[in-house]
Each structure stands twice: as structure tokens, then as C-alpha cells.
Write a protein that holds these residues in place. Sequence first.
Motif, PDB file in Angstrom:
ATOM      1  N   TYR A  33       0.775  -1.228  -0.084  1.00  0.00           N
ATOM      2  CA  TYR A  33      -0.052   0.033   0.016  1.00  0.00           C
ATOM      3  C   TYR A  33       0.736   1.320  -0.083  1.00  0.00           C
TER       4      TYR A  33
ATOM      5  N   GLU B 181       1.600   7.655  -6.075  1.00  0.00           N
ATOM      6  CA  GLU B 181       0.351   8.438  -6.383  1.00  0.00           C
ATOM      7  C   GLU B 181       0.975   9.939  -6.064  1.00  0.00           C
TER       8      GLU B 181
ATOM      9  N   ALA C  22       1.922   2.076  -3.242  1.00  0.00           N
ATOM     10  CA  ALA C  22       0.995   2.645  -4.353  1.00  0.00           C
ATOM     11  C   ALA C  22       0.700   4.031  -3.882  1.00  0.00           C
ATOM     12  N   VAL C  23       0.619   4.270  -2.705  1.00  0.00           N
ATOM     13  CA  VAL C  23       0.206   5.815  -1.985  1.00  0.00           C
ATOM     14  C   VAL C  23       1.648   6.836  -2.713  1.00  0.00           C
TER      15      VAL C  23
ATOM     16  N   ARG D  49      -2.619   6.568 -10.789  1.00  0.00           N
ATOM     17  CA  ARG D  49      -3.254   5.704  -9.776  1.00  0.00           C
ATOM     18  C   ARG D  49      -3.060   4.031  -9.990  1.00  0.00           C
ATOM     19  N   VAL D  50      -2.433   3.448  -9.357  1.00  0.00           N
ATOM     20  CA  VAL D  50      -2.139   2.028  -9.984  1.00  0.00           C
ATOM     21  C   VAL D  50      -3.174   1.007  -9.344  1.00  0.00           C
ATOM     22  N   ASN D  51      -3.575   0.413 -10.249  1.00  0.00           N
ATOM     23  CA  ASN D  51      -4.499  -1.043  -9.989  1.00  0.00           C
ATOM     24  C   ASN D  51      -3.973  -1.825  -8.863  1.00  0.00           C
ATOM     25  N   ALA D  52      -4.725  -2.423  -8.099  1.00  0.00           N
ATOM     26  CA  ALA D  52      -3.991  -3.431  -7.170  1.00  0.00           C
ATOM     27  C   ALA D  52      -3.527  -4.657  -7.808  1.00  0.00           C
ATOM     28  N   GLY D  53      -4.258  -4.990  -8.963  1.00  0.00           N
ATOM     29  CA  GLY D  53      -3.795  -6.447  -9.713  1.00  0.00           C
ATOM     30  C   GLY D  53      -2.725  -5.959 -10.402  1.00  0.00           C
TER      31      GLY D  53
ATOM     32  N   LEU E  87      -0.060  -3.858  -9.654  1.00  0.00           N
ATOM     33  CA  LEU E  87       0.794  -3.881  -8.598  1.00  0.00           C
ATOM     34  C   LEU E  87       1.367  -5.124  -8.321  1.00  0.00           C
ATOM     35  N   PHE E  88       0.470  -5.871  -7.862  1.00  0.00           N
ATOM     36  CA  PHE E  88       1.014  -7.258  -6.993  1.00  0.00           C
ATOM     37  C   PHE E  88       1.614  -8.260  -8.114  1.00  0.00           C
ATOM     38  N   VAL E  89       0.899  -8.305  -9.600  1.00  0.00           N
ATOM     39  CA  VAL E  89       1.767  -8.870 -10.395  1.00  0.00           C
ATOM     40  C   VAL E  89       2.948  -8.411 -10.685  1.00  0.00           C
TER      41      VAL E  89
ATOM     42  N   ALA F  20      -7.698  -8.972  -8.573  1.00  0.00           N
ATOM     43  CA  ALA F  20      -6.242  -8.852  -8.341  1.00  0.00           C
ATOM     44  C   ALA F  20      -5.568 -10.220  -8.245  1.00  0.00           C
TER      45      ALA F  20
ATOM     46  N   PHE G  97      -3.585  -4.584   2.229  1.00  0.00           N
ATOM     47  CA  PHE G  97      -3.466  -3.471   1.235  1.00  0.00           C
ATOM     48  C   PHE G  97      -4.899  -2.773   1.437  1.00  0.00           C
TER      49      PHE G  97
ATOM     50  N   PHE H 108       4.873  -6.848  -8.383  1.00  0.00           N
ATOM     51  CA  PHE H 108       5.677  -7.496  -7.294  1.00  0.00           C
ATOM     52  C   PHE H 108       6.280  -8.850  -7.456  1.00  0.00           C
TER      53      PHE H 108
END
Lengths: 110, 880
Positions: free
Chosen positions: A29, A36, A32-33, A44-48, A50-52, B63, B31, A54
Motif C-alpha cells: 500500500y 500517487e 501505491a500511495v 493511480r495504480v490498480n492493485a492487480g 501492482l501485485f503482478v 487482483a 492493502f 511485485f
Amino acid sequence: MSDKPSDLIQGTLDMLILKTLALEPMHGYGIAVRLEQMSKGVFRVNAGSLFVAFQRLQRAGLIKGEWKATENSRRAKYYALTEQGRKRLSSETREWGRQVAAIARILEAS
Amino acid sequence: MSLLRSLSDGLRSLFRKKRIGQELDEELNGFLEMAAEEKMKQRMSRKDALRAVRLERGSLEVAKEVVHSAGWESFVETCWQDLRFAIRMLRKSPSFTAVAVLTLALGIGTSSSVFSVVDRILFRSLPYPQDNRLVSFGLLAPIERDEFMLGSSYVDLGKQFGPFELLTAMAPGATRCDLTEQNGIRLDCASVEQTFLVTFGIQPVLGRNFLPDEDRPNVPRVALLGYSLWKSRFGGDPEILGKTISLDGKATRVVGVLPSNFEMPTLSSADILLPLALDEDRQRRANPGMVLRTFARLKPGIDVREATAALQPWFQQALRGAPPVFRKEIRFSVRTLRERQVGGARLASWLLFGAVLAFLTVACTNVANLLLARATGRQRELAVRAALGAGRSRLVRQTLTESLLLGVLGGTAGSWFAYFLLRLFVSIAPQGIPRLEQARMDLRVAAFAVGITLISAVIFGLAPALQYPTPESLIGKDVPGTTRNVLRQILVATQIAISLVLLAGASLLLRSLWNLDNIRLGMQTENVVTEYISLGQSRYPTPEKQLAFFAELEKRVKRLPGAISIALSDSLPPYGQMRSTIFAGIEVAGRPLFSQGTGGPVGWRAVTGEYFSALSISILQGRAFQKSDLAPSENSIILNETLARELFPNGNAIGQQLRLFRIPGPWRTVIGIAADVKNDGLTAHTGPEFYLPWKNDPVESFNTAYVTVRTQMNSKSVATWMREETHGVDSAVPVTIEAMSHRVSKLTARPRFNALLLSLFAGMGVLLAAIGIYGVVNFLVEQRTREIGVRMALGATPQGILKMVLANIARWTIAGAALGLLGAWVCGRLMQSLLFDVRAHDPTLLGLALALLMVVALAAALIPARQATRVDPMIALRYE
């Protein structure tokens, strides 16, 4: 430029994540913040995505994850740059600078 | 490094899926919570905050799914899913699965087993390094179909020569020799030059090759042992080197052992190799010298044609040394070793291989057809999947998984089938198919089977998979799948075409087999038993001893119950080992010698008086030999019809005087003319032949002979008695007893084998084509049930419906048949040399094949088409 958050330029997310981690290890998180904030709300990054990213960076050995407690005493996975990741960041930054300069020259030429 | 990490990470998440999933859950939840807390600081309720986060950051479930499917391990997982799904689907329709797997197993099984047979003949390398550079070279003459050279010209050739890197010679054929020790055995000994092993690139497993000094006349003899002889007779004793064995009573020192995969280039058997010990001076003086088999290794980069051209000058010179009568008919030839070994079997092998590939195609087409029909039935299911978000590649993958599974099942069953089929082939196959006994299922054949399995699975799986479902199929409305229907009909047309080619080929072979079986032999083979006896040099060194043996044997066999007539001869028709001379060697009293070349070969046999009655060969003029003709002082001769006609076209042969073999021998009186008896196999024209009396004349050698008995008894018991009687004379003499009819049927064994296999493939091909047509028509009828119902409601007659359905399939059947006729025409031309007395484009046979196929096709189409006429309009209209 419109107010709506825009999509990232293809292939730059990895570099940006590496950049945010350059200062200190951070959890998802937080990253992500930070993205931004640093982009002043443009990205603004989508969680999906972002985690892919990672997972991808982790498998490439550029970052590594570790479970730690946050300042709010919550458990979270903190990601940190590896030595390899640091090298990659500097090389990609250089390359990016070169490309941006080149594009700028082209756009200004007319 | 990173690849390794990716691999280990992937494997970890595959096998510890739950833990990894939990970890991801926790991370994502964290998150979500953190984001929500942030929002709640701005006085949002928790519920609103969570909603806002979802809006901003996307659904966490999605996600999770995205992260999950990003790694390579998810591919493995979906494959596993597909596989489980495919297994479920196949189990749900057992009859479809059974038919598909069975069809594939038949196709893959037969093609693998046939491949393992023809592989040895056509493709696999011979057991010599760089075997494609090995050639057999030399002269070809009318009486000799394999290359040979005469000693004098071979000696002149020297050891280095033009296109050859190495060359070598061996004595033609192996000679029988006896290991004269305790428990002596009879062996095959081959005499080869010292250069033999070097030329063929063979290394002894033990010891060494002959030395040049050992390959000379009049030096102590040495030998190389064959591997199996070394193992069986000498217990694989490595101390055998340097020991002395006794061969035909001659002390022979063992210098080496041949490798286990050693084989003679002539494919004859050899237990022992001896030095040829060619006496160069004597060969030169004896001009032309002894007959040799000559082989060579070509220099790298030189092919057979270039070598032949380069050797022409030498050949012209060698020709000058040949006897003048031979010169015109001698040709020079260089052939690859493979060509020499399998020359005759090559065409039949290709034919078989082609037939089986054609059959495999029919099988695959059928399965593709089945799958297509199934895919049509599953259009709705696929449409639902597509609507739920399955992409095209995902659907293709799923369908391919199913067909691959079918392929693997079929391949596995097929491999077992191939294994048994191969054993069946080997057991029913005639002798003389080169290398058949070596054919077995091995890695190469397995690779072939796996290859065709995968290829066929992909081919027949891809066709149905490529159509992405349209939205209309969701509501179950059948979209008139025109492309798919055309594809199915093209498949049927292909099957018809291939089946017709197979049928036509099989009918040609069967017809030619029938011709062979009904050929006029010129003798009666029923109730005739033959016995082959080989006396061996060591026990019977002199003609006197040999003659005494046969005289005693004849006397004993005559006493057997049921023996009508008994004959001795040095050879027997219709094939093999007949002695021969040349036409120009026959001198007729009062005429000049024949001077236009050799005149071709003339065969001859030495026979006793009852030979003609034992084999029921009719004497057309004059008389058969009598007891008195066998006396050494008598000089009579009997000609066969062909020779009599060639020598005495006026028909006045009886009483004429002849002299034979171009040597100043005695003049012989023609006392009779015998009817022609096939003497060069069944297919060739009967050649000229004459008979000399089997004389009790010790000038000749009677090492081997045939005893022929015509009986009234069961030939089996006669065979047993004959064996007993022979062993009563000398128990150490090996005998081979065979019914004459069996001897003859051996000649048709190979055409019979070919015809049998091709008929089998043709029959199965037609069956599969019938199943295919049935399937297509059935499918068409089902698909158009509503339409048919409407037509009938509007007044169409059942006949009209029948005509409509049949007309549809007839178009494609006829197209296939036309294509098939074309194929059969080409195929017939290619196999012409395998046929006997049949025209390759026999219109009757082709017509019969066509008619048979059409009847089968019509019958297969009629069953479902008749069902269409019984459609009840009311039910059909409601049918959805």
C-alpha cells in the motif's frame, strides 16, 4: 492534462516501483500511495497490476519481500531492493533519461 | 539465475498452493485495510471506505486472479484442469471414446509395426560405419545377377583405384566346413581378403584382423571366429586367441573374434572367416581365374554414378580378358550395398509402407470426423464458455487437450497392438525378406509411433478447435455450419479416394496371386516328398563313398510301403541350385558352333531314371532314362521342350548327337524330350534345360543330392520313415525333408504375404470409410431433422427426402471416387513389377473395386437416410 488518473506508460511500472523502494523498504500500500504522491495524483495504480509487478520483480531477483510489523502494528510484507535491483534501477533511469531527451528533441524540432 | 528462481518460485506455488494463496490473501487484505483506514480518516464509514477503495484500486478478487495467472505455473495448472476435464468428457461418452481410441490404435498399431519391418529394409543404416559409401561392384552376366569379378582382372586392378578408397574381395558364398574335433559340428566358413574388415570398417572385439602375410597361399592358416560361435562353442573364452582349432582336418590358429553385430555384406551366414589367400600369379596364369565377390568403399564425395563412369576404361580392358562368347552380354555395375541387399524387397516395402500410411490417414480422418460431429454437439457448451470469458486460445487449448488425450490413449493401445502384430508378421512372413528377423519394437519405432500419434492428434484436434463459437449458438439455434459440413464431406471424399486406391492395389495383388497359384508347373506336386542331403567333405571325401551312400539309401527307400517311384537328382525344380552352362557351349554334330554371344544360360540336372515318373513330368517324344542309361559307358541326354525347339526347330531332335560344355567330351545321343517344367521360379519364363543321367560314374562329385519319392501314403509318415532310413545308413548326415507342394508354395509366399497385408489394410480402410460415411449422413440427418419435418409437413414424400439426403452425400462420394481412380491408376503403374500376368490398369479389377466401394458407401449412407424418412413432422417441428 485531464484530472483523471492516467494509465502508466507501458513497461514503466517496474521502474517506478524500484524507484520508490530506492529510499527504504516499503509495503504494497505504501508503494501505491507513494507512486500517487510522487506523481502528484497522475498515476493511480490498480492493485492487480501492482501485485503482478511485485511477483515479477521478486522472481527476477530485483526485490525481495519480508513480513514485518507496520507502525500501526499491523503485519505487512515489506519489499526491499536487492543489489541487483539497485543496479537495474540506475541503468533504467539512465536509459529513460536518454529516451525522454530524444523524444523531447523530436517533439520540439517542429 | 533468475530463471532458476522463477522455476523454484513457480514450483513452490504449485505444490504449496494453499500457503502461497493465504500469503497473497493476507497481503491484499492488508492493502485493502490500510487504504480503507486512510479513507476512514476522512470521516467515511468503513463500508463506504471499502467501496471507494474497490472503485479506485479494482476488485481484490480480480487482483488475486491476475496475480495468480501471471506466473508460468498457472499454465501448468490450467493444463491439469483441461486434462481432468477431458478425462471427464471422454468418460461421459464411452462409445465415442471407444470408437476413436480403437480407430487410432488400429492406425497407429499397424503403421508402427509395418514401419519396424520396412525400417530395416529402407531406412536404417547397415552395421558398417559410413555405410552409404560401401558399394558392390563388378560384372553382371546373364547367369549371374549380382556383381562378380574374375580373379585375373581383379588382380590386375591392384589395390589403389580411382574412385575407391579401399576395395576387397571374397569367395562367393560361404562354404560348408567341419569343425573336426570332439563333437564336431558343421559350420559356414567364408573366405575373405585381409582388406575385408578394413574396407567395411569392422573391428574385431577380441584379437586382430588377418595380417597381410597370413593372407597368402601356402602359409599356416588362421581364422576369425564369429561372435555366436565363440560364445556357444568356446564359452566366450578370451584365452581362445592363439589357440589352434581343426577345420576340415586342417590346423587353424584363431587370431580374433568378430563383433556380435557382424554380418556378411552378402547376408549369407558365416561362423568363421578365413583368409582368401588369393594366389596372384596363379590367377593371372589361369585367366580368367576364380569368381570373386568384390566390394569397395568409395572416396568421400564420390557417388555411384561418378564411380561407374570412372571405372569404364578399366572395364573395357577387363572385358578383353573375358571369354569371347561372354563379351556381348556382360555389363559393368556399381551398386550401393543396400541396393544389393534389398533390391527386390524395396518396391514391396515402399508399397506396404505407403499402404499403411494411407490407412493411417483414413483412421485419422475418421477420428477427425468423429470429433467434428462432437464439436457440433458441443457448440452450446463452448459458446457458454466463450461468453464467460474464455478466449479463443483457451478454447483451442481445451479441445487440443482432449484430442491429445485421445491420441495418447490410442497410441498406447496402438503400441501394444503393434507389438503383437509384429510378432504375427515375423511368424507368418515368408523367408527371404531381408532383415525381418531383426525387426523389433525399439526406440526408433517408439519415436515413430509417438511422432505420428502427436501429429495425428494435433491434425484431427485442430480442425474442430479452430471455430470460435458465435453468439447465436448460445441460444441453441443451430447455425448452419456450412464450413464445417464441407470439411466433413471433404474428409469423407478423402477416405473414399484412399480406400479405392487401397482396394484397387489389393485386387491387383490378389489377382496376380491367383494367377501364380494356378500356374502350370509342368509337374504334379501332390504326394511327393523330397529330401535334401548334404554329405560333407570330411566323412565322404571320395565320389565312390558318396555314390555308395546314395545307392544304399535308394535301396532302402524303395522298400518303404507306399513308395511308387523314387528318384535321385542333384537339383529340383522349380528353383534353386540348378547347374547351368551356356547355349553356345552346346555343339550339335554336323553344325558349326553357335557364334552370336553366349545364347543365354541353359540349365541342367543329373537325374536317375524314375525322376520323370516321380514328378509326373510327361515325356513328349522318345523315352525317359532307363537303368541301362546310367552305366558309365552310355551317353544319353534328354532335352526339355524349350531347348529342343531352340536347337532343332524342325522337331527332329530324337537321335541327334550333342557335345556339351565346349570341352571335347563324349558325343551324347538325344533319347527323349520332356515337357517344360518351371525352372527359374514361377514368374519367369521356363528356360532351356537338359537332363543327364545320374551316372554311377565316380568322375563326378555327389556331395549333395535330392531324393524324391512319389507315394500313395500320407506324406507326413513317409517323411518320418525317410528320415529313419537315412539315419539307418549314416546317423550323422543332416537331412531336410519337405513336401514338394510346400517347396512350391514357398515361392508364392511373398506375393501371398504382400497380398494378404494389402487386402487387410484395404478391408479395414473400407470399413473405416463406411463408418465415416455413416457418421456424416447420420449427422446431416440429425442436424436437418426440423427442416425434414417441415418438408414432410408440406407434402414431401419419403422417397423425395431419401433422394435429397443421398444426393448430398453422393456428390462427395463421387468426387472421392474420381480422385481415387486417379490414385489407383498411378499406384498401379508403380507396382507393375510386383504383378504377375495382370495389367496394372485392368479395367475389370478397377471396376470391381469401385463397385464394391460404392455399394458399401451406399449401404452406409442408406441406414441413417432411411431414418430421415421416418421423421414424424409433429415431433420434428417441436424439436429444439
